[in-house]
Scaffold this active site. Structure first.
Site, PDB file in Angstrom:
ATOM      1  N   GLU A  59       4.890  -8.880   6.864  1.00 54.26           N
ATOM      2  CA  GLU A  59       3.533  -8.871   7.480  1.00 54.26           C
ATOM      3  C   GLU A  59       2.903 -10.169   7.861  1.00 54.26           C
ATOM      4  OE1 GLU A  59       0.992  -5.820   5.218  1.00 54.26           O
ATOM      5  OE2 GLU A  59       2.066  -4.246   6.138  1.00 54.26           O
ATOM      6  N   GLU A  95       7.687  -0.068   5.904  1.00 51.29           N
ATOM      7  CA  GLU A  95       7.040   0.567   4.835  1.00 51.29           C
ATOM      8  C   GLU A  95       6.191   1.720   5.655  1.00 51.29           C
ATOM      9  OE1 GLU A  95       4.165  -2.139   3.210  1.00 51.29           O
ATOM     10  OE2 GLU A  95       5.584  -3.859   3.136  1.00 51.29           O
TER      11      GLU A  95
HETATM   12  C1  BG6 Z   1       1.286  -3.497   3.000  1.00 48.30           C
HETATM   13  C2  BG6 Z   1       2.004  -4.516   2.256  1.00 48.30           C
HETATM   14  O1  BG6 Z   1       0.260  -4.162   3.635  1.00 48.30           O
HETATM   15  O2  BG6 Z   1       0.814  -2.381   2.914  1.00 48.30           O
HETATM   16  C3  BG6 Z   1       2.503  -3.885   0.772  1.00 48.30           C
HETATM   17  O3  BG6 Z   1       3.430  -5.101   2.787  1.00 48.30           O
HETATM   18  C4  BG6 Z   1       1.163  -3.072   0.499  1.00 48.30           C
HETATM   19  O4  BG6 Z   1       2.589  -4.969   0.065  1.00 48.30           O
HETATM   20  C5  BG6 Z   1       1.060  -1.769   1.362  1.00 48.30           C
HETATM   21  O5  BG6 Z   1       1.264  -2.536  -0.978  1.00 48.30           O
HETATM   22  C6  BG6 Z   1       0.064  -0.850   0.863  1.00 48.30           C
HETATM   23  O6  BG6 Z   1      -1.065  -1.157   0.782  1.00 48.30           O
HETATM   24  P1  BG6 Z   1      -1.840  -1.041  -0.540  1.00 48.30           P
HETATM   25  O7  BG6 Z   1      -3.107  -1.823  -0.589  1.00 48.30           O
HETATM   26  O8  BG6 Z   1      -2.211   0.406  -0.600  1.00 48.30           O
HETATM   27  O9  BG6 Z   1      -0.792  -1.492  -1.722  1.00 48.30           O
END
Ligand code: BG6
Length: 476
Positions: free
Chosen positions: A182, A374
């Site tokens: 990211e 993701e």
């Molecule tokens: C992304 C990241 O921003 O979102 C992850 O690459 C992160 O590392 C994921 O865990 C979800 O966000 P959060 O804050 O719910 O863990």
């Protein structure tokens, strides 16, 4: 209902990151990294955003990354669970400070290499391809304190040495690589994103964009090295995705949404197209930014990535007045609340069609294969009296997003694979909570770090196994 078939070689799996899963923060010769300094609790945001300098640990705070979910010791059990679901890909990251504990050494740490070799061999045992991020929100602290992290051009040398070591040491085990997780998030969360902390009165924008330039040069060089080490290596950039919708059709709102899109896409424009886009000149002029470049930089940047990877949790909204008072709580990227969307328990808008829109935007722009690395729903899970976790809300979220992904494939977009986020519950990056769970596998650990760490299959575990076995046909 989607009628699209997923390609036969489509990669199905899940994603973790070293800093949120491994723990073992001082084991195997590992050095301290940025994430090790970010506490749970009221001081978390100030440290994450680089507003409060935190160069030493405090005894009165709890640091969730230190033990995380103990993947460091439990990786065999965790990878076996992934194999049981039928994963063909597993995304994780290498902690830079396990390989180079301070970051500026000339020789790598053999124990760190041995650990990751064991992890990747375990994947291979089950026919799972690792997809490896070189830097997922963890810069060695020594590089922060001694060099100012990515402010310094010397970071290019340190990072490329580290990247070469990984490509050479894990050659034959890993062929899918991402350079920076990211990359656009460093603008919003500079310490966790890029190890940046600021002095009083400093021009933060100047610091961030110069640091990003160094990352872009390092990423392009790493891409070249990956291809030199093994032409079969495939390297991707990684975007925190989600289009900005104009809040209304008022031209000023549409213009702001375009500006926000450009801010988001600027870095991957460089990584995917090999040069700064034309709008960068006016963006830098308006912000009063001057990028210091070495004479060879423009040539180096021509080493473009092979594919474009991205995370997608939610779409975003922009209006001419971004402080209009209806700001969404979603993640660290500022957005207005979209009145047409339901939200998660953490206020993140739920927008499966937004995934199709994002994928179409990215492919129209880059014409390179995409990889959704993701996606998922952070939610509170309850273990019922029978010891089961009925996470139908997660199944429903994932089902709709997989359908949207199928629709985008039907639009003609080549998608290499899908790794849903936090396939085994892990520490949330934004809040440091364990109670914000994404996994198919429950981990017995709470926000204060208490629990047995026992793994337990959720209802979604069996559902995702069926999805994979049917190559995305059976989403019921
Ligand atoms: C992304 C990241 O921003 O979102 C992850 O690459 C992160 O590392 C994921 O865990 C979800 O966000 P959060 O804050 O719910 O863990």
């Amino acid at each position: 209902m989607s009628i699209t078939r997923f390609p036969e070689d489509f990669l199905w799996g899940g994603a973790l990151a070293a800093n949120q899963a491994e723990g073992g923060y001082r084991e195997g010769g590992k050095g301290l990294t940025t994430v090790d300094m970010i506490p749970h609790g009221p001081n978390r945001m100030a440290v994450k955003l680089g507003q409060e300098k935190r160069f030493s640990l405090r005894s009165d705070e709890y640091y969730p990354s230190h033990d995380a979910i103990d993947f460091y010791h439990r990786y065999k059990e965790d990878i076996a669970l992934m194999a049981e679901m039928g994963f063909t890909v597993f995304r994780t990251s290498i902690a830079w400070s396990r390989i180079y504990p301070r970051g500026d050494e000339h020789e790598p740490n053999a124990e760190g290499i041995a650990f990751y070799r064991a992890v990747f061999e375990e994947c291979k045992k089950y026919g799972i391809d690792p997809l490896v991020t070189l830097c997922h929100f963890d810069v060695p602290m020594h590089l922060v304190t001694e060099y100012g992290s990515w402010r310094s051009r010397q970071m290019v040398e340190f990072f490329t040495r580290y990247a070469r070591t990984c490509f050479e040491q894990f050659d034959g085990l890993v062929k899918y690589w991402l350079t920076f997780n990211e990359i656009n998030i460093m603008l919003h969360s500079p310490f966790s994103g890029a190890g940046l902390v600021f002095e009083e009165g400093e021009d933060k924008e100047q610091v961030k964009y110069q640091a990003a330039h160094h990352e872009l040069v390092a990423s392009a060089l790493a891409t070249r090295i990956a291809h030199e080490v093994n032409p079969r290596n495939q390297v991707g950039c990684m975007l925190a995705g989600g289009n900005f919708y104009p809040y209304s059709c008022k031209p000023e709102d549409v213009w702001m949404a375009l500006q926000k899109e450009r801010e988001n896409l600027l870095f991957i424009d460089v990584q995917a197209r090999g040069a700064y886009p034309s709008y960068a000149a006016s963006l830098f002029r308006d912000k009063g930014i001057q990028i210091v470049k070495a004479p060879e930089d423009d040539d180096i940047l021509k080493n473009t990535v092979d594919f474009v990877s991205f995370s997608y949790y939610a779409s975003r909204c922009a209006s001419a007045d971004m402080n209009a008072g209806n700001t969404s709580a979603a993640n660290v990227v500022k957005s207005l609340k979209n009145p047409h969307l339901a939200v998660s328990e953490w206020g993140w808008g739920i927008d499966p069609l937004g995934l199709r829109i994002t994928m179409n935007t990215l492919y129209d722009r880059y014409q390179k294969p995409l990889f959704l690395v993701e996606n998922g729903l952070g939610a509170v899970d309850k273990v019922n009296d029978a010891g089961e976790i009925e996470d139908d809300y997660r199944i429903s979220y994932l089902r709709e997003h997989i359908r949207a992904m199928g629709d985008a494939i039907g639009d003609g977009i080549p998608l290499m694979g899908y790794t849903s986020w936090g396939c085994i519950d892990l520490v949330a990056a934004s809040t440091g909570e364990m109670s914000k769970r994404y996994g198919f596998v429950h981990v017995d650990r709470d926000d204060a770090g208490k629990g047995t760490l026992e793994r337990r299959r959720k209802k979604s575990f069996w559902w995702y196994k069926k999805v994979i076995a049917s190559n995305g046909e059976d989403l019921t």
